[in-house]
Design a protein around this motif. Sequence first.
Motif, PDB file in Angstrom:
ATOM      1  N   HIS A 257      48.841  45.900  40.769  1.00  0.00           N
ATOM      2  CA  HIS A 257      47.776  44.910  40.686  1.00  0.00           C
ATOM      3  C   HIS A 257      46.446  45.612  40.954  1.00  0.00           C
ATOM      4  O   HIS A 257      46.410  46.664  41.596  1.00  0.00           O
ATOM      5  CB  HIS A 257      47.974  43.795  41.717  1.00  0.00           C
ATOM      6  N   ALA A 258      45.387  45.039  40.457  1.00  0.00           N
ATOM      7  CA  ALA A 258      44.057  45.562  40.745  1.00  0.00           C
ATOM      8  C   ALA A 258      43.600  45.066  42.113  1.00  0.00           C
ATOM      9  O   ALA A 258      44.117  44.084  42.637  1.00  0.00           O
ATOM     10  CB  ALA A 258      43.074  45.126  39.666  1.00  0.00           C
ATOM     11  N   GLU A 446      37.258  33.278  37.943  1.00  0.00           N
ATOM     12  CA  GLU A 446      37.505  34.196  39.057  1.00  0.00           C
ATOM     13  C   GLU A 446      36.556  35.389  38.991  1.00  0.00           C
ATOM     14  O   GLU A 446      36.040  35.848  40.018  1.00  0.00           O
ATOM     15  CB  GLU A 446      38.962  34.666  39.013  1.00  0.00           C
ATOM     16  N   LYS A 447      36.300  35.902  37.797  1.00  0.00           N
ATOM     17  CA  LYS A 447      35.359  37.021  37.651  1.00  0.00           C
ATOM     18  C   LYS A 447      33.963  36.618  38.099  1.00  0.00           C
ATOM     19  O   LYS A 447      33.251  37.402  38.749  1.00  0.00           O
ATOM     20  CB  LYS A 447      35.320  37.499  36.198  1.00  0.00           C
ATOM     21  N   VAL A 496      46.384  32.500  44.162  1.00  0.00           N
ATOM     22  CA  VAL A 496      47.250  33.582  43.667  1.00  0.00           C
ATOM     23  C   VAL A 496      46.424  34.847  43.452  1.00  0.00           C
ATOM     24  O   VAL A 496      46.833  35.947  43.843  1.00  0.00           O
ATOM     25  CB  VAL A 496      47.968  33.165  42.375  1.00  0.00           C
ATOM     26  N   TYR A 497      45.254  34.715  42.840  1.00  0.00           N
ATOM     27  CA  TYR A 497      44.383  35.882  42.637  1.00  0.00           C
ATOM     28  C   TYR A 497      44.038  36.539  43.973  1.00  0.00           C
ATOM     29  O   TYR A 497      44.032  37.770  44.087  1.00  0.00           O
ATOM     30  CB  TYR A 497      43.103  35.470  41.914  1.00  0.00           C
ATOM     31  N   VAL A 500      46.972  38.716  45.189  1.00  0.00           N
ATOM     32  CA  VAL A 500      47.343  39.950  44.503  1.00  0.00           C
ATOM     33  C   VAL A 500      46.175  40.927  44.345  1.00  0.00           C
ATOM     34  O   VAL A 500      46.394  42.134  44.209  1.00  0.00           O
ATOM     35  CB  VAL A 500      47.971  39.664  43.118  1.00  0.00           C
ATOM     36  N   GLU A 501      44.911  40.444  44.351  1.00  0.00           N
ATOM     37  CA  GLU A 501      43.774  41.330  44.110  1.00  0.00           C
ATOM     38  C   GLU A 501      42.854  41.468  45.324  1.00  0.00           C
ATOM     39  O   GLU A 501      41.776  42.045  45.215  1.00  0.00           O
ATOM     40  CB  GLU A 501      42.962  40.832  42.903  1.00  0.00           C
ATOM     41  N   GLY A 502      43.309  41.002  46.493  1.00  0.00           N
ATOM     42  CA  GLY A 502      42.507  41.095  47.707  1.00  0.00           C
ATOM     43  C   GLY A 502      41.756  39.801  47.954  1.00  0.00           C
ATOM     44  O   GLY A 502      41.117  39.263  47.054  1.00  0.00           O
ATOM     45  N   ASP A 503      41.824  39.318  49.173  1.00  0.00           N
ATOM     46  CA  ASP A 503      41.217  38.032  49.507  1.00  0.00           C
ATOM     47  C   ASP A 503      39.711  38.177  49.689  1.00  0.00           C
ATOM     48  O   ASP A 503      39.202  39.270  49.980  1.00  0.00           O
ATOM     49  CB  ASP A 503      41.842  37.469  50.782  1.00  0.00           C
TER      50      ASP A 503
END
Length: 572
Positions: A257-258, A446-447, A496-497, A500-503
Amino acid sequence: MIVMAFPFMANANTWLTFDSSTKVDMTYGSNSEYCEMVTTGTDPHIVTYATGDMHLKDVRLEFYYQSSEDIDDLQLFFRDPESESRSAHFRGLLTKTSEWKFVSINLATYRSQHSWGGSGSKLRMDFGNKSGVTIKIKNIGIFGHVAVSDATKQSQSRAIERYLAADYASEVSFVKVTEDKVIIRGNAAKSGYRLAGVTSYGNTFEMTDYEDFGEVPAGDFEVTVDRYSLIAGYNYDRLLSKFVLYENNGGVRNVSHAHYADEVKEIRHAEPAVLKSKKGLGMPDLDFMSEIDDLGLSWVTYNIMVNTLVMCNGSESDVKHEYGGKTYYINGSTLATIDSQLKTCEQKGVMVAAIILIHPNGGEQEYATALSHPEYTSGGIFSMPDVTTIYGTEVYAATIDFLANRYSQSGNGRIHHWIMHNETDQNLVWTNMGKQPIMRYVDTYEKSMRLVSNIVRQYDQNAYVLGSFTSSWNTKHKDTGDAGFPAKNMIDNMLVYSGVEGDYRWGVAAHVYPQDFYKPEFWKTDTEATYSEGSGFSTFKNIEVISDWMLRREHYYQGKEKRMLFFSEKRK
């Protein structure tokens, strides 16, 4: 070595053709793949012409090139007529390379300034002042947005779902952004994997628009890269990137994951906001300011229509803002109004939550066009920002950087929290991105949230970035037709993001309207607002439903801090 990877440009909006009869101080030849020029004097140039009319959004000159030497200056003349005043210099852009290298130049300013872009428009290209330089160019055109088919949208949405659900053996576990470096740590399951930085406008699930930082050893690794990178003429800030492991074994695919930045260098420290009470109101205009004391307000929401504030061009009466190696202009009169209102709130101890709104029209058209999402469809009130291109992302980032810098320190007023756009679960109306599958839409949102969070936390580490949602909890509003999404579905996927991609510090700005705007007696009429998590709506009748979601420990920020729940719009 750092290598930029870009998707192949299969669809140009307007191809450019070289006119070999116009060549000066160079030889010219071409084949089915590329054209080749060899400079023979100190003023090598050639003219290209457009094969059709250009759309307003066709603003990017893009091509692939090879060059035997560095070309110190690429000068473009926007004919006709031909003159120095109708030209622009791009110095240091074309460097020596034996591999095909991609170039993207935003021509929006010059198209507007010179009224350039009709069918047959001519663009003269000057390649420095050296003789004996061999230059190869292919796939040259003026690009804008290429329509994305419904089938592609669905395919991408499924790819996002697979990416989020994947159980990777490798990980990027920690990212620290210092003043001039980015430190990336992680663990590679085996040798041969490479580290990449996916730009703010790139996609991890398809591995597009990424920077390659080379191979990492098996096991634990730490890699340090420069914070800033020159991309398509911008001084791109890798603060906005996320970092991922990938392999290229007959095709590029991510193997982890990124991960976004965990720690960001503080430019200044801002104290947490102190909320005196729960009472607040939306602040419409300057006349309202005298009522703050009478109403006993502790907080206000404040709309900022950024396309009426920021411009790509300006005058002496406007405020300059430098970002990414470019100069932007802040409308002086609009800024004075914002300053006056936010200063009053600061003096009265009122907390401000700014609502960041983007309209595809109004203000300077060049800025609005660059900022609004290319899939915006007519009829939408506001637009999702363009986080699909570097020029859209840079304009957006410059705007947020100006606001966060100016309104995080005493004297100008302060923005304490950031509400991102408006009622995003209505994707055809209040944050328009056209008809979308939910995961493709959430990925874009999200971006936007991440970009704002990473920029703002440099100036205010206590600020929350808040997602804006209607009262549609497990349903969608009746007026959205076949569009729109249940708010809970979007919020669950944002969680979920984070997993997997850091809180990061995000929360919810909920609009707890009754399920029927015209029947405000919610205690009688909100029949779809029940007291279970499966409730169709979350209104004043059952606000404990969304509150209970926020209070679940597994939904906390980093498992320690309850996320902010802000009832930013309501009617009763």
